[in-house]
Design a protein around this motif. Structure first.
Motif, mmCIF file in Angstrom:
data_model
loop_
_atom_site.group_PDB
_atom_site.id
_atom_site.type_symbol
_atom_site.label_atom_id
_atom_site.label_comp_id
_atom_site.label_asym_id
_atom_site.label_seq_id
_atom_site.Cartn_x
_atom_site.Cartn_y
_atom_site.Cartn_z
ATOM 1 N N TYR A 1 0.838 -1.262 -0.040
ATOM 2 C CA TYR A 1 -0.066 -0.019 0.037
ATOM 3 C C TYR A 1 0.930 1.193 -0.157
ATOM 4 O O TYR A 1 0.426 2.214 -0.410
ATOM 5 C CB TYR A 1 -0.638 -0.098 1.342
ATOM 6 N N HIS A 2 2.080 0.926 0.459
ATOM 7 C CA HIS A 2 2.865 1.919 0.751
ATOM 8 C C HIS A 2 4.262 1.467 0.933
ATOM 9 O O HIS A 2 4.317 0.324 1.416
ATOM 10 C CB HIS A 2 2.291 2.973 1.956
ATOM 11 N N PRO A 3 5.437 2.360 0.638
ATOM 12 C CA PRO A 3 6.683 1.681 0.853
ATOM 13 C C PRO A 3 6.957 1.272 2.138
ATOM 14 O O PRO A 3 8.010 0.294 2.209
ATOM 15 C CB PRO A 3 7.660 2.900 0.591
ATOM 16 N N GLU A 4 6.192 1.702 3.283
ATOM 17 C CA GLU A 4 6.646 1.060 4.428
ATOM 18 C C GLU A 4 5.300 0.395 5.014
ATOM 19 O O GLU A 4 4.977 0.167 6.283
ATOM 20 C CB GLU A 4 6.844 2.362 5.328
ATOM 21 N N ARG A 5 4.494 0.049 4.233
ATOM 22 C CA ARG A 5 3.149 -0.642 4.808
ATOM 23 C C ARG A 5 2.765 -1.887 3.459
ATOM 24 O O ARG A 5 2.384 -1.600 2.471
ATOM 25 C CB ARG A 5 1.836 0.332 4.777
ATOM 26 N N ILE A 6 2.899 -3.123 4.099
ATOM 27 C CA ILE A 6 2.591 -4.284 3.173
ATOM 28 C C ILE A 6 1.548 -4.974 4.123
ATOM 29 O O ILE A 6 1.692 -5.419 5.117
ATOM 30 C CB ILE A 6 3.865 -5.232 3.151
ATOM 31 N N GLN A 7 0.430 -5.485 3.483
ATOM 32 C CA GLN A 7 -0.392 -6.465 3.849
ATOM 33 C C GLN A 7 -0.178 -7.812 3.296
ATOM 34 O O GLN A 7 0.078 -8.117 2.194
ATOM 35 C CB GLN A 7 -1.940 -5.934 3.755
ATOM 36 N N LYS A 8 -0.142 -8.839 4.235
ATOM 37 C CA LYS A 8 0.336 -10.174 3.666
ATOM 38 C C LYS A 8 -0.819 -11.281 4.020
ATOM 39 O O LYS A 8 -1.316 -11.250 5.309
ATOM 40 C CB LYS A 8 1.637 -10.526 4.429
ATOM 41 N N SER A 9 -1.207 -11.998 3.070
ATOM 42 C CA SER A 9 -1.994 -13.009 3.293
ATOM 43 C C SER A 9 -1.060 -14.397 3.121
ATOM 44 O O SER A 9 -0.814 -14.498 2.003
ATOM 45 C CB SER A 9 -3.267 -12.940 2.625
ATOM 46 N N SER A 10 -1.081 -15.345 3.986
ATOM 47 C CA SER A 10 -0.644 -16.437 3.792
ATOM 48 C C SER A 10 -1.655 -17.734 3.916
ATOM 49 O O SER A 10 -2.447 -17.669 4.619
ATOM 50 C CB SER A 10 0.462 -16.785 4.883
ATOM 51 N N THR A 11 -1.523 -18.583 2.764
ATOM 52 C CA THR A 11 -2.582 -19.963 2.985
ATOM 53 C C THR A 11 -1.742 -21.122 2.838
ATOM 54 O O THR A 11 -0.782 -21.353 1.980
ATOM 55 C CB THR A 11 -3.521 -19.653 1.657
ATOM 56 N N THR A 12 -1.727 -21.956 3.842
ATOM 57 C CA THR A 12 -1.360 -23.323 4.077
ATOM 58 C C THR A 12 -2.181 -24.165 3.270
ATOM 59 O O THR A 12 -3.521 -24.438 3.473
ATOM 60 C CB THR A 12 -1.227 -23.872 5.151
ATOM 61 N N VAL A 13 -1.888 -25.254 2.315
ATOM 62 C CA VAL A 13 -2.639 -25.940 1.349
ATOM 63 C C VAL A 13 -2.591 -27.337 1.864
ATOM 64 O O VAL A 13 -1.608 -27.874 2.443
ATOM 65 C CB VAL A 13 -2.215 -25.853 0.033
ATOM 66 N N ARG A 14 -3.988 -27.965 2.109
ATOM 67 C CA ARG A 14 -4.088 -29.324 2.393
ATOM 68 C C ARG A 14 -4.570 -30.070 1.393
ATOM 69 O O ARG A 14 -5.635 -29.694 0.984
ATOM 70 C CB ARG A 14 -4.849 -29.571 3.725
ATOM 71 N N VAL A 15 -3.951 -31.208 0.707
ATOM 72 C CA VAL A 15 -4.274 -31.818 -0.208
ATOM 73 C C VAL A 15 -4.857 -33.266 0.148
ATOM 74 O O VAL A 15 -4.201 -33.809 0.903
ATOM 75 C CB VAL A 15 -3.131 -32.037 -1.443
ATOM 76 N N PHE A 16 -6.042 -33.466 -0.326
ATOM 77 C CA PHE A 16 -6.496 -34.799 0.080
ATOM 78 C C PHE A 16 -6.905 -35.713 -1.111
ATOM 79 O O PHE A 16 -7.375 -35.177 -2.349
ATOM 80 C CB PHE A 16 -7.961 -34.722 0.928
#
Length: 152
Positions: free
Chosen positions: A135-150
């Motif tokens: 969003y800004h050089p000093e502001r980052i939003q992070k979304s992490s997703t762990t995957v489970r495969v069946f």
């Protein structure tokens, strides 16, 4: 007494002290440590069947209109390191990276900037995919997703 800070940046991290003189007790003081984080992170777990299409939203609480205004990238954690899969700048086409041999032909950017992987493989199980939006050089939003495969 209160200190109000606007346009907070990482450089404002540090110790703050408020002191004032009182009569007849003398000077009173209080200290507080301020830590400013550059990243805001959300973490999710996504389940998918083997050989199906996996779709991971970049930021689940934002609309695609908001995301299109900011640069973002998708990464995957492999062997303890994050490798870039896709980057996108505003008003530009997505750029696919070849740093990950496991995902070279299986990764596509879908609607609303979702990461699409097809087909899912057993090697995808436990992988962590991260989307970074700047969003800004000093502001980052992070979304992490762990995957489970069946399997079926």
């Amino acid at each position: 007494w209160a200190l109000h800070l606007k346009n907070v940046t990482i450089s404002l991290s540090g110790q703050y002290e408020c002191s004032f003189a009182t009569y007849p007790y003398g000077t009173k003081a209080a200290k507080i440590q301020l830590i400013v984080n550059a990243e805001e992170e959300q973490h999710y777990v996504k389940e998918v069947q083997l050989n199906q299409t996996l779709e991971i939203p970049c930021l689940q609480d934002m609309t695609s209109e908001n995301l299109s205004n900011y640069p973002f990238k998708w990464l995957v954690r492999e062997n303890g390191r994050e490798k870039e899969l896709v980057t996108k700048e505003p008003s530009c086409p997505a750029v696919y990276r070849n740093s990950s041999a496991l995902y070279r032909q299986r990764v596509h950017l879908g609607l609303n900037n979702t990461l699409k992987i097809f087909p899912t493989k057993i090697t995808d199980d436990g992988r962590v995919f991260s989307c970074y939006v700047m969003y800004h050089p000093e502001r980052i939003q992070k979304s992490s997703t762990t995957v489970r495969v069946f399997g079926k």
